[in-house]
Each structure stands twice: as C-alpha cells, then as structure tokens.
Design an enzyme around this catalytic site. Structure first.
Site, PDB file in Angstrom:
ATOM      1  N   GLY A 127       7.220 -42.923  44.350  1.00  0.00           N
ATOM      2  CA  GLY A 127       8.382 -43.685  43.917  1.00  0.00           C
ATOM      3  C   GLY A 127       9.038 -44.416  45.071  1.00  0.00           C
ATOM      4  CB  SER A 129       7.869 -50.717  44.779  1.00  0.00           C
ATOM      5  OG  SER A 129       7.009 -50.917  45.877  1.00  0.00           O
ATOM      6  CB  SER A 161      -0.365 -46.171  40.907  1.00  0.00           C
ATOM      7  OG  SER A 161      -0.323 -47.511  41.344  1.00  0.00           O
ATOM      8  CD  GLU A 244       0.570 -46.923  50.141  1.00  0.00           C
ATOM      9  OE1 GLU A 244       0.457 -47.139  48.925  1.00  0.00           O
ATOM     10  OE2 GLU A 244       1.633 -47.064  50.757  1.00  0.00           O
ATOM     11  CB  THR A 381      -1.169 -60.296  53.627  1.00  0.00           C
ATOM     12  OG1 THR A 381      -2.225 -59.663  52.883  1.00  0.00           O
ATOM     13  CG2 THR A 381      -1.757 -60.968  54.851  1.00  0.00           C
ATOM     14  CD  GLU A 382       2.427 -62.921  52.636  1.00  0.00           C
ATOM     15  OE1 GLU A 382       1.740 -63.851  52.204  1.00  0.00           O
ATOM     16  OE2 GLU A 382       2.431 -61.773  52.128  1.00  0.00           O
TER      17      GLU A 382
END
Length: 395
Positions: A127, A129, A161, A244, A381-382
């Site tokens: 938990g 985002s 997820s 992760e 990616t940023e």
C-alpha cells in the site's frame, strides 16, 4: 551465452533442474504452456513446494531462512524457474516487506511474521501509491492518528497488485501532517480483514484483474504493527524500493522472452525464408541479446558489491523494464497478423474454445499491453533518472 563457468555452478544448475523435473506440478506446467492465467491457489501451491525445499527466500540471510547462495547461483535459480514457466514468487512478502521486518522490525514482529511469509500462510500486498501520490510518493495523504494503543487509519491506496488475494498490507501512512513530507511518514502493517478495509478491482487493458483500489475508513491498527520508529517510514520505504527495483529488472523473464522470440523466428517466414535468416531481424535480435547480457552483468556486479549505491537498482529498473517491453514488441512484429486478434477469456482456466494462431504466438497482445506498465510501476523511468543524476552529480 551462459555466465556460469565453475563446476560448482554447473552442479548447482543441474540440481535446480532435477528439482524442477521432480517437483514442478504438471498442472502448473500445462498452464504455463498454454499461457493460462495463474490464480491465488497456483501461487500458494508453488511457493509451499519451494518452502519445503528451503528455497523460497534464497536472498535472505541464512539466519532467517535464506540459502547463502552466490550471486551467480541466485541468477541461475531465477533463470531456471522462469525457463519452465513457474509462477513468480509473489514479491510482496518475500522480497519487499520481509527484508524490512528482519532489518528494522522488533523481535516480536520477526517471530510473528517471518515464518508465515516463508510458509506462504500470509499473502501480502503493498500500500504505497495513492491517487495523488504516484511517482511523487512522499505526497501521500493516508493518515494514521494515534489513539492510545492504536492508530486510526483513513485514506486510499491505488494500483495495489493482488489486493483481492491479500491477508495483510504494508502501508506508508502520514503520522505527522506538520513535518516535511518525507519526515512525517510511518510504515504500518494492516490486517486486510480489519473493519473499514475495502477493495475495488481495476480491470486493465490486457483483460486481467491484478490491480485494485484499497479504501481505509477508520481502520484501527495496533501500535505494535508499526515497523521501526514513527515518522521514519520514508527511510524504510527507500530500502524496500531498492529491493523492488532490482527484482523488476526481470532478467529471467527477458531470457524466456528471447527464447520464445528465437522459436517464433524459426517458424515464421519472411520473403519465403525463416524470419531468423532475415538480416534486419538478426540485427535487432542481436541488440536485444547484447543488452540482456549487459543487464545481467550489471545485476551480478550489484549483488557482488552489496548494492550500496542507490544508482544500481535504478539502472537495473530502467534497462530491465525497457528490455521487457522491447522483447515483446519484437515478438509482436515477428508474428505479424497473429499479433492482432486475441482472446482474453482464453487465458482463463475455465475456457475451452479454439485459440487463434499457432500455440507459441498466443497471448502476445495482452503481454504487450501488460508490459506498458513496467516503465511506470516501482518508480517511473523519469524518477529513476533523477536518482541516478543525484547519485552521480550530487543533490
């Protein structure tokens, strides 16, 4: 090309293969062959088999149930399991919250949670985002207010997820609303059966139900479920995200993708010849293989040195997710018109219809859709490029 050279590594690979030949269930092998979606019971079945062997958490310290394997052996293990299509070991307990608990948790937390993580008696979800805090995770607003020996938690998590399967969720919550945003966050373990916890499914473009919204309404959580110190959760989150992002590299998955791509290229034809003989295709496949090997070497380098630099996990996350996308993109191009039609229901265990196209090209489209997320989850990616820049150039 194989990175194993010593006789010990060869013996270890043979040991893993012998174990898989003897213990990998036929029903799971058939699901992998037909690209049928694994369900909760499939994951638990396979994880309990690995746990019985003592191979469920090979990267953990031996004192907590790890295997003491070398980086090369860890790489071999991942490669061999992926090669037979074994269900992934769910990372939330083994790779993510488990290491946080044995590194920062109390003795009571270690005794309570670690054995159940190893045995797969508890299914975890993550938990982190929120609707307004994705890549900018430190902006999370889920609150935890202490009342006596409990925290009262209110807020919402998203893109969670496998929350529909989970027994517990580890959450980042805001315990000091007045502190600088990274400094007012705590790491809390919450029972998914607690009153006030509800889960709403999010169905994604590939036709699957993996991610969810999780709502927390006046959920009461014992203070003993706080990991580490209050308001230090950001430090634990950074530690967790390093693990992760390393796992997200998906080296074994990329190797399996390239093996399938070779198989497709041997059977599909272009200008009357097998696609594998087309020079342009050969060049693109060679580039993928070179990048895959570079990724694997970087992963071994990080594991060997201990991965102290925050830059390595970010590099692995960027390149691994890009390669996962590019490999399936080239599969899509290689199968031509068979890439377009797909049947989401065909990936469910109950389906008994006739598939479209040859067996080895089925489900390329949903895999393609699913892989679009790899450059976003676990830190976009940023965000990873910012981490690399700060490590190299300073803040």
């Amino acid at each position: 090309m194989d990175l194993t050279h010593s006789s010990e590594d060869i013996d270890f690979r043979n040991e893993v293969r012998a174990f898989l030949d003897a213990e990998f269930p036929q029903e799971l092998a058939e699901k992998a062959r037909t690209e049928t979606r694994f369900k909760r019971d499939d994951y638990i079945l396979w994880q309990k088999i690995l746990a019985k062997k003592g191979w469920i958490a090979p990267h953990w310290p031996k004192e907590y149930g790890g295997c003491g394997w070398t980086p090369v052996q860890l790489n071999i293990f991942d490669e061999e399991l992926t090669g037979v299509g074994a269900p992934r070991v769910m990372p939330f307990g083994i790779r993510l919250v488990g290491p946080v608990i044995y590194t920062y948790g109390t003795d009571a937390q270690k005794a309570k949670y670690l054995p159940r993580i190893l045995s797969s008696d508890d299914f975890w979800c993550q938990g982190f985002s929120e609707p307004g805090a994705g890549s900018d995770l430190a902006s999370l607003r889920t609150s935890a207010v202490r009342e006596g020996d409990e925290y009262v938690v209110n807020g919402q998590k998203i893109w969670t997820s496998y929350a529909q399967y989970a027994d517990l969720i580890f959450c980042l919550v805001r315990t000091d609303p007045d502190a600088k945003k990274q400094l007012g966050i705590s790491f809390l373990l919450i029972d998914m059966k607690s009153p006030g916890v509800s889960v709403r499914p999010i169905h994604t473009l590939d036709g699957s139900h993996i991610v969810n919204e999780v709502f927390l309404e006046n959920v009461r959580v014992p203070v003993e479920n706080l990991v580490g110190e209050e308001n230090k959760g950001w430090d634990y989150a950074k530690f967790l995200l390093s693990n992760e992002r390393t796992g997200i590299a998906g080296i074994g998955m990329i190797k399996a993708d390239l093996a399938l791509l070779h198989k497709i290229a041997l059977t599909e034809r272009r200008n009357g010849k097998p696609l594998i003989e087309d020079p342009l295709f050969q060049a693109r496949l060679a580039r993928l293989e070179i990048n895959r090997r570079a990724l694997e070497l970087t992963n071994l380098r990080m594991l060997t040195t201990g991965g102290d630099s925050g830059m390595f996990p970010s590099i692995l996350k960027i390149k691994g997710s890009q390669l996962q996308q590019r490999s399936v993109e080239l599969q899509m191009e290689a199968v031509g018109p068979y890439a377009l039609p797909w049947q989401s229901d065909a990936m469910e265990p109950s389906w008994n219809g006739t598939p479209v196209g040859p067996q080895h090209v089925r489900a390329r489209a949903p895999t393609y859709f699913d892989r679009r997320k790899t450059t976003v989850y676990g830190g976009s990616t940023e965000v990873q490029k910012n981490i690399i820049s700060k490590t190299l150039l300073g803040s």
